[in-house]
Design an enzyme around this catalytic site. Sequence first.
Site, PDB file in Angstrom:
ATOM      1  N   TYR A  58       0.833  -1.205   0.000  1.00 14.45           N
ATOM      2  CA  TYR A  58       0.000   0.000   0.000  1.00 14.45           C
ATOM      3  C   TYR A  58       0.868   1.256   0.000  1.00 14.45           C
ATOM      4  O   TYR A  58       0.639   2.176  -0.793  1.00 14.45           O
ATOM      5  CB  TYR A  58      -0.914  -0.030   1.223  1.00 14.45           C
ATOM      6  N   LYS A  62       1.224   4.418  -2.728  1.00 10.61           N
ATOM      7  CA  LYS A  62       0.947   5.804  -2.344  1.00 10.61           C
ATOM      8  C   LYS A  62       2.175   6.690  -2.516  1.00 10.61           C
ATOM      9  O   LYS A  62       2.045   7.860  -2.886  1.00 10.61           O
ATOM     10  CB  LYS A  62       0.400   5.868  -0.920  1.00 10.61           C
ATOM     11  N   VAL A  91      -9.458   7.577   7.980  1.00 12.13           N
ATOM     12  CA  VAL A  91     -10.814   8.040   7.738  1.00 12.13           C
ATOM     13  C   VAL A  91     -11.744   6.838   7.849  1.00 12.13           C
ATOM     14  O   VAL A  91     -11.394   5.720   7.447  1.00 12.13           O
ATOM     15  CB  VAL A  91     -10.939   8.695   6.340  1.00 12.13           C
TER      16      VAL A  91
END
Length: 174
Positions: A58, A62, A91
């Site tokens: 991940y 990014k 989030v």
Amino acid sequence: GNFDELNVENYRRIFETNVYGVLNTAYACLEDLKKTKGKLAIVASIMAYMATPGTSAYSMGKFAIRAFAETIHSELIKHGIKVVLINPGFVESEIRLVDNRGIYDPNRKDWVPSFLVMRADKAAKKIAKAIYKGKREKFIGMSGYLGYWFRQYTPWLYFALLNTGNKLVRNARK
């Protein structure tokens, strides 16, 4: 997952979504952006600055998106296009309930403490405001900004906290 638990196909799947998905979208709207002198919003993550254990695939994706946004910002400005890089922290979403094969598990325990998680509607408003203002880059959520700040300015403290947090998370999963 940790590097030794993953394989190249896991990394490829992440890159298909997080890198090539962004590239395909950017190319699909490029001519319209040139005509309208619009804004291209690219969502990376705080993980574009601070890789943590268990996030190599991940974080790599990014980091790549951040490099892309920083590069094309200077390239597209001549067309009047603003590139806005959005870096959310934690989030509210189901992303942490999906395993490294992309399978959703509603019973999977979210490893992020709830006090660090921003409500999705609040994050959306902050993102929309950053895009509207044409910000070059915006961190969304205090957890992301603090993590970035600690990583940049007190790396010794950042890595100490990271190692401690990682041990707590591993112990909580047992």
